[in-house]
Design a protein around this motif. Structure first.
Motif, PDB file in Angstrom:
ATOM      1  N   GLY A 222     -18.672  40.552 -16.975  1.00  0.00           N
ATOM      2  CA  GLY A 222     -17.526  41.010 -16.198  1.00  0.00           C
ATOM      3  C   GLY A 222     -16.719  42.115 -16.865  1.00  0.00           C
ATOM      4  N   ARG A 223     -16.538  41.988 -18.179  1.00  0.00           N
ATOM      5  CA  ARG A 223     -15.785  43.010 -18.912  1.00  0.00           C
ATOM      6  C   ARG A 223     -16.433  44.385 -18.794  1.00  0.00           C
ATOM      7  NH1 ARG A 223     -10.717  44.366 -21.149  1.00  0.00           N
ATOM      8  NH2 ARG A 223      -9.773  42.448 -20.682  1.00  0.00           N
ATOM      9  N   LEU A 255      -1.254  25.122 -18.867  1.00  0.00           N
ATOM     10  CA  LEU A 255       0.011  25.803 -18.624  1.00  0.00           C
ATOM     11  C   LEU A 255       0.055  26.295 -17.178  1.00  0.00           C
ATOM     12  CD1 LEU A 255       0.368  27.832 -21.935  1.00  0.00           C
ATOM     13  CD2 LEU A 255       1.172  25.535 -21.396  1.00  0.00           C
ATOM     14  N   THR A 257       0.272  29.362 -16.127  1.00  0.00           N
ATOM     15  CA  THR A 257      -0.610  30.510 -15.940  1.00  0.00           C
ATOM     16  C   THR A 257      -2.021  30.038 -15.624  1.00  0.00           C
ATOM     17  OG1 THR A 257       0.756  31.742 -17.488  1.00  0.00           O
ATOM     18  CG2 THR A 257      -1.406  32.664 -16.986  1.00  0.00           C
ATOM     19  N   ILE A 266      -8.102  36.814 -10.377  1.00  0.00           N
ATOM     20  CA  ILE A 266      -8.400  37.700 -11.500  1.00  0.00           C
ATOM     21  C   ILE A 266      -9.361  38.804 -11.055  1.00  0.00           C
ATOM     22  CG2 ILE A 266      -9.396  37.807 -13.826  1.00  0.00           C
ATOM     23  CD1 ILE A 266      -8.166  35.073 -14.346  1.00  0.00           C
ATOM     24  N   GLY A 269      -7.250  41.334  -9.176  1.00  0.00           N
ATOM     25  CA  GLY A 269      -6.483  42.197 -10.075  1.00  0.00           C
ATOM     26  C   GLY A 269      -7.378  43.182 -10.809  1.00  0.00           C
ATOM     27  N   GLN A 273      -7.115  47.206 -10.726  1.00  0.00           N
ATOM     28  CA  GLN A 273      -6.942  47.919 -11.989  1.00  0.00           C
ATOM     29  C   GLN A 273      -8.042  48.970 -12.183  1.00  0.00           C
ATOM     30  OE1 GLN A 273      -6.842  45.063 -15.117  1.00  0.00           O
ATOM     31  NE2 GLN A 273      -5.892  46.445 -16.616  1.00  0.00           N
TER      32      GLN A 273
ATOM     33  N   ILE B 110      -0.509  34.899 -19.974  1.00  0.00           N
ATOM     34  CA  ILE B 110      -1.806  35.461 -20.344  1.00  0.00           C
ATOM     35  C   ILE B 110      -2.801  34.314 -20.342  1.00  0.00           C
ATOM     36  CG2 ILE B 110      -3.172  36.506 -22.207  1.00  0.00           C
ATOM     37  CD1 ILE B 110      -0.668  38.025 -23.068  1.00  0.00           C
ATOM     38  N   ILE B 111      -4.005  34.585 -19.854  1.00  0.00           N
ATOM     39  CA  ILE B 111      -5.049  33.567 -19.879  1.00  0.00           C
ATOM     40  C   ILE B 111      -6.370  34.215 -20.262  1.00  0.00           C
ATOM     41  CG2 ILE B 111      -5.580  33.824 -17.409  1.00  0.00           C
ATOM     42  CD1 ILE B 111      -6.112  30.720 -17.479  1.00  0.00           C
ATOM     43  N   ASP B 113     -10.033  34.476 -19.413  1.00  0.00           N
ATOM     44  CA  ASP B 113     -10.948  34.194 -18.310  1.00  0.00           C
ATOM     45  C   ASP B 113     -12.387  34.250 -18.819  1.00  0.00           C
ATOM     46  OD1 ASP B 113     -11.380  34.093 -15.213  1.00  0.00           O
ATOM     47  OD2 ASP B 113     -12.726  35.661 -15.928  1.00  0.00           O
ATOM     48  N   LYS B 114     -13.239  33.365 -18.298  1.00  0.00           N
ATOM     49  CA  LYS B 114     -14.602  33.279 -18.823  1.00  0.00           C
ATOM     50  C   LYS B 114     -15.412  34.553 -18.535  1.00  0.00           C
ATOM     51  CE  LYS B 114     -16.596  30.748 -14.860  1.00  0.00           C
ATOM     52  NZ  LYS B 114     -16.726  31.917 -14.005  1.00  0.00           N
ATOM     53  N   ASP B 115     -15.115  35.229 -17.438  1.00  0.00           N
ATOM     54  CA  ASP B 115     -15.856  36.447 -17.106  1.00  0.00           C
ATOM     55  C   ASP B 115     -15.193  37.713 -17.662  1.00  0.00           C
ATOM     56  OD1 ASP B 115     -17.762  35.062 -15.645  1.00  0.00           O
ATOM     57  OD2 ASP B 115     -16.571  35.153 -13.801  1.00  0.00           O
ATOM     58  N   PHE B 116     -13.881  37.741 -17.674  1.00  0.00           N
ATOM     59  CA  PHE B 116     -13.185  39.005 -17.930  1.00  0.00           C
ATOM     60  C   PHE B 116     -12.338  39.007 -19.197  1.00  0.00           C
ATOM     61  CE2 PHE B 116     -13.868  38.701 -13.351  1.00  0.00           C
ATOM     62  CZ  PHE B 116     -14.649  39.822 -13.179  1.00  0.00           C
ATOM     63  N   GLY B 117     -12.277  37.885 -19.893  1.00  0.00           N
ATOM     64  CA  GLY B 117     -11.478  37.865 -21.119  1.00  0.00           C
ATOM     65  C   GLY B 117      -9.993  37.766 -20.827  1.00  0.00           C
ATOM     66  N   LEU B 118      -9.182  38.234 -21.771  1.00  0.00           N
ATOM     67  CA  LEU B 118      -7.739  38.054 -21.646  1.00  0.00           C
ATOM     68  C   LEU B 118      -7.190  38.796 -20.434  1.00  0.00           C
ATOM     69  CD1 LEU B 118      -6.564  38.298 -25.357  1.00  0.00           C
ATOM     70  CD2 LEU B 118      -6.817  36.252 -23.940  1.00  0.00           C
ATOM     71  N   SER B 119      -6.421  38.083 -19.631  1.00  0.00           N
ATOM     72  CA  SER B 119      -5.840  38.642 -18.416  1.00  0.00           C
ATOM     73  C   SER B 119      -4.362  38.297 -18.375  1.00  0.00           C
ATOM     74  CB  SER B 119      -6.528  38.056 -17.179  1.00  0.00           C
ATOM     75  OG  SER B 119      -7.931  38.155 -17.304  1.00  0.00           O
ATOM     76  N   MET B 121      -0.695  37.922 -16.199  1.00  0.00           N
ATOM     77  CA  MET B 121      -0.232  37.569 -14.859  1.00  0.00           C
ATOM     78  C   MET B 121       1.276  37.763 -14.764  1.00  0.00           C
ATOM     79  SD  MET B 121      -0.060  33.737 -13.228  1.00  0.00           S
ATOM     80  CE  MET B 121       1.483  33.374 -14.056  1.00  0.00           C
ATOM     81  N   ARG B 138      -3.996  41.214 -14.066  1.00  0.00           N
ATOM     82  CA  ARG B 138      -4.712  42.386 -14.565  1.00  0.00           C
ATOM     83  C   ARG B 138      -5.415  41.980 -15.856  1.00  0.00           C
ATOM     84  NH1 ARG B 138      -3.355  43.931 -10.343  1.00  0.00           N
ATOM     85  NH2 ARG B 138      -2.688  45.989  -9.657  1.00  0.00           N
ATOM     86  N   LEU B 139      -6.417  42.743 -16.236  1.00  0.00           N
ATOM     87  CA  LEU B 139      -7.074  42.488 -17.512  1.00  0.00           C
ATOM     88  C   LEU B 139      -6.312  43.214 -18.611  1.00  0.00           C
ATOM     89  CD1 LEU B 139     -10.858  42.933 -16.581  1.00  0.00           C
ATOM     90  CD2 LEU B 139      -9.264  41.124 -15.963  1.00  0.00           C
ATOM     91  N   LEU B 140      -6.284  42.639 -19.790  1.00  0.00           N
ATOM     92  CA  LEU B 140      -5.628  43.297 -20.929  1.00  0.00           C
ATOM     93  C   LEU B 140      -6.569  44.340 -21.539  1.00  0.00           C
ATOM     94  CD1 LEU B 140      -3.702  40.528 -22.886  1.00  0.00           C
ATOM     95  CD2 LEU B 140      -2.879  42.105 -21.136  1.00  0.00           C
ATOM     96  N   PRO B 141      -6.065  45.440 -22.047  1.00  0.00           N
ATOM     97  CA  PRO B 141      -4.658  45.837 -21.992  1.00  0.00           C
ATOM     98  C   PRO B 141      -4.313  46.511 -20.658  1.00  0.00           C
ATOM     99  CG  PRO B 141      -5.919  47.498 -23.160  1.00  0.00           C
ATOM    100  CD  PRO B 141      -6.899  46.426 -22.760  1.00  0.00           C
ATOM    101  N   GLN B 194      -3.971  30.632 -23.924  1.00  0.00           N
ATOM    102  CA  GLN B 194      -3.042  30.777 -22.803  1.00  0.00           C
ATOM    103  C   GLN B 194      -1.633  30.996 -23.326  1.00  0.00           C
ATOM    104  OE1 GLN B 194      -2.669  28.215 -19.201  1.00  0.00           O
ATOM    105  NE2 GLN B 194      -4.661  27.448 -19.818  1.00  0.00           N
TER     106      GLN B 194
END
Lengths: 463, 222
Positions: A222-223, A255, A257, A266, A269, A273, B110-111, B113-119, B121, B138-141, B194
């Motif tokens: 995904g990344r 939490l 979130t 996600i 978003g 993005q 911030i969470i 995500d298994k597919d996209f990494g840190l996201s 909200m 959104r995905l970080l950064p 998280q």
């Protein structure tokens, strides 16, 4: 990368057959009947001809190199065939049959062993569990659906990457009716080797492709997908249809979130993005791809509408302006000069206000003048023009008129309602690469997508 | 102190609410003035009204179990609130903070995500966010264009510009706040699982983190 895959000079069909119930028969027929100009080498253990072409008993027997091997034998025999492809250094192999990871653990194991075969080799795999590819420019068609059941689109500007074979084929069949073309179709299937990311990279470089339509069920990397999408969208628009919107995401919710982070939110978003348009079904996928491929994005919010039927104009205005059941943009306020010019072109009971109504009396020359005036009005950012076949004065010339005026600054999106002359109009607009849509809702939603791309590019200094 | 050092310093310790808030304070993010304590001292340099909270890394949802008392107006009220809370959580520390009144409540998190990494909200409404579903990711950064678009995708955007019924939120200040959180998330990327900032209070240009929680990735614990 992929040059020989998209433009192969020689294709082998492993498991080619004269038996009409076999996949190897359907694929041979499609390859031949679609007019593929390269060499075709059927491969079958039994000697003889297949559909009139000399057949070989193995890939090795062909005794010359092929660019692409299409494997149509059952899953259990795929391993051996891929092994032979690797030893012969066949650069691209499409594995058509299903019966792999989609069926469970043992299928997954077979996939792994096949994947191990190509490690360090020159061979790349597409599939398994795929209908393969359709490339209009080389007329390479490995689909297994007989031509009397589905039609395939003409050459066009949209690259179509699909994880599902059936959805891909049916969508191509649907758009063919309106003469909508594609630059390529690839079905990535279980994507054990080549995935959507590599094809994205290829189509980004491909000069034929003006927009990329993608249907996905899973994003394994995904990344990488996001990073590619974001880079590509700066220049070439992409549209993504992702299924599984209501799937619960796998997480230890703890939490707030985490509780709010559904996979779909996600993905949503991420697509925003990356500047990709999001489609929710196959119709939107191709509608949005077309409008983005054919028209210049715009960031303004003021829309002018031209119609020859009052009701159509009013419904469109509602859709344009409403936030709750519409796209939340604004109907442009036309300048006094514009209105004065329009009044000269229309009958007294027509409307020089926006939506501009030429009424049943509106003919082609007045239509052209009205569109010309709207193109010049500084209070207008984009135009929806209706080509409605119910009046005697409307005819096919409207296509040329709109085509000419689309060369000016502001995008013109066309709405058509009807099926007889209506369909002819849609086909002609498509030929001229004017984005035309067979309903009010579809033209307005496509307008919104073009606007959103405009906003995205503008806020990043790209428009 | 720079961000890298700050994050490195919390990487190994227990990230309690007060540790997290100290970190944010040093990053230029507003947090309420407050004191962490086990016993109530005779004098505290805080202005009423105050909030009393249990500060314990193991408690994730303290409001639900009576671990938060808001609107404490004087010493006597504080005393009685403190002792009844201490009876409930005898082993925990407590946080007394000045109360930030008015404004608009937002959640930021911030969470991984298994597919996209840190996201990252944001959402409108603090404790009601889950009910309204008024959130966006959104995905970080993220960059400032991303941050600004996020604001417009939730109702927070409607409080920018001229505000709504007298409540105003400054877009630029929220964007800067989100960019700081994004930077923090990237710097803490190897251990952050998280992060919950809930609520975040927006009083026009002043953006206060009223509550903060962080969960580390399981990998680090082993």
């Amino acid at each position: 990368m992929f040059e020989k895959f998209f433009n192969p000079e020689a294709v082998a069909v492993v498991g080619a057959s004269n038996n009409p119930v076999k996949i190897g028969y359907a694929i041979m027929r499609n390859l031949i009947s679609s007019g593929y100009a390269g060499k075709i080498y059927p491969v079958n253990r039994n000697p003889g001809d297949i559909l009139g072409i000399h057949s070989y008993q193995s890939l090795t027997d062909i005794n010359r190199s092929v660019d692409l091997a299409v494997i149509t034998v059952p899953a259990a025999s795929v391993f051996d065939e891929v092994k032979e492809c690797v030893s012969l250094k066949v650069p691209y192999v499409i594995i058509i049959p299903g019966g792999f990871s989609e069926t469970g653990e043992s299928g997954r194991e077979v996939e792994k062993s096949i994947k191990n075969l190509i490690k360090g080799s020159h061979t790349r795999l597409i599939g398994p569990n795929t209908v393969g590819v359709y490339f209009p420019h080389t007329k390479l068609n490995t689909a297994l659906t007989p031509p009397e059941r589905v039609s395939f689109p003409v050459a066009g500007d949209i690259a179509f990457i699909s994880q599902s074979g059936a959805l891909g084929l049916l969508t191509m069949d649907s758009i063919s009716e309106y003469g909508i073309g594609i630059s390529a179709f690839v079905n990535i299937g279980n994507k054990i080797d080549v995935d959507e990311n590599e094809f994205l990279e290829y189509f980004n470089q491909d000069a034929r492709t003006k927009a990329i339509a993608i249907y996905l069920e899973s994003m394994d990397n995904g990344r990488r997908f996001y990073e590619l999408l974001r880079a590509i969208n700066r220049v070439k628009p992409t549209v993504v249809l992702k299924s599984g919107r209501t799937e619960a995401s796998a997480k230890a919710a703890s939490l707030h979130t985490g509780a709010l982070a559904s996979n779909d939110r996600i993905v949503d978003g991420m697509l925003r993005q990356a500047g990709a348009a999001r489609a929710y079904d196959e119709v939107e996928l191709l509608d949005y791809s077309r409008v983005l491929a054919y028209s210049k994005p715009f960031a303004g919010e003021r829309i002018a509408v031209v119609t020859t039927a009052g009701g159509v104009g009013v419904i469109t205005s509602d859709y344009v302006s409403s936030r709750s059941h519409g796209i939340g943009l604004h109907m442009a306020t036309l300048s006094e000069d514009t209105k004065a010019e329009i009044r000269k072109q229309i009958v007294s009971f027509g409307s020089a206000e926006n939506p501009v109504d030429l009424t049943a009396d509106g003919d082609i020359p007045s239509y052209e003048k009205v569109l010309g005036v709207l193109q010049k009005d500084r209070g207008v950012d984009a135009i929806i023009a209706y080509a409605l076949p119910q009046t005697p004065k409307m005819n096919m010339e409207v296509v040329e008129v709109i085509s000419r005026l689309s060369a000016a600054d502001k995008p013109i999106l066309v709405g058509v309602i009807g099926s007889k002359l209506g369909k002819e109009l849609l086909v002609e607009f498509e030929r001229a690469r004017i984005p035309a849509f067979p309903s009010i809702e579809r033209v307005v939603k496509s307008l919104k997508v073009l606007h959103e791309r405009g906003i995205y590019l503008k806020s990043r200094g790209l428009l | 102190m720079n961000l890298g050092n700050l994050v490195a310093s919390i990487r190994k310790e227990e990230v309690t609410e007060s540790v997290l808030k100290d970190t944010f304070r040093q990053l230029g993010i507003l947090v309420p003035r407050g004191v962490t304590l086990k016993e109530l001292p005779p004098i505290m340099d805080l202005e009423f009204p105050v909030v009393l909270k249990v500060s314990d890394e193991k408690i994730l949802h303290k409001t639900e179990i009576g671990g938060v008392v808001t609107g404490i107006r004087n010493k006597d009220e504080l005393k009685s609130a403190f002792y009844s809370m201490k009876a409930k959580f005898p082993a925990s520390e407590f946080l007394v903070e000045e109360m930030i009144e008015g404004g608009l409540e937002m959640i930021t998190g911030i969470i991984r995500d298994k597919d996209f990494g840190l996201s990252i909200m944001i959402g409108t409404g603090g404790i009601y966010t889950e009910l309204f579903g008024d959130v966006t990711f959104r995905l970080l950064p993220i960059d400032s264009a991303d941050a600004s678009e996020m604001i417009d995708e939730v109702s927070v955007g409607r409080f920018t510009g001229n505000g709504f019924r007298g409540v105003k939120a400054d877009r630029k200040a929220i964007v800067e706040f989100l960019l700081k959180i994004s930077e923090f998330g990237i710097a803490a990327g190897d251990f952050l699982e998280q992060l919950d900032l809930n609520p975040v209070k927006i009083n026009y240009q002043q953006i206060y983190v009223l509550d903060a929680k962080l969960i580390k990735t399981k990998l680090l614990e082993t």
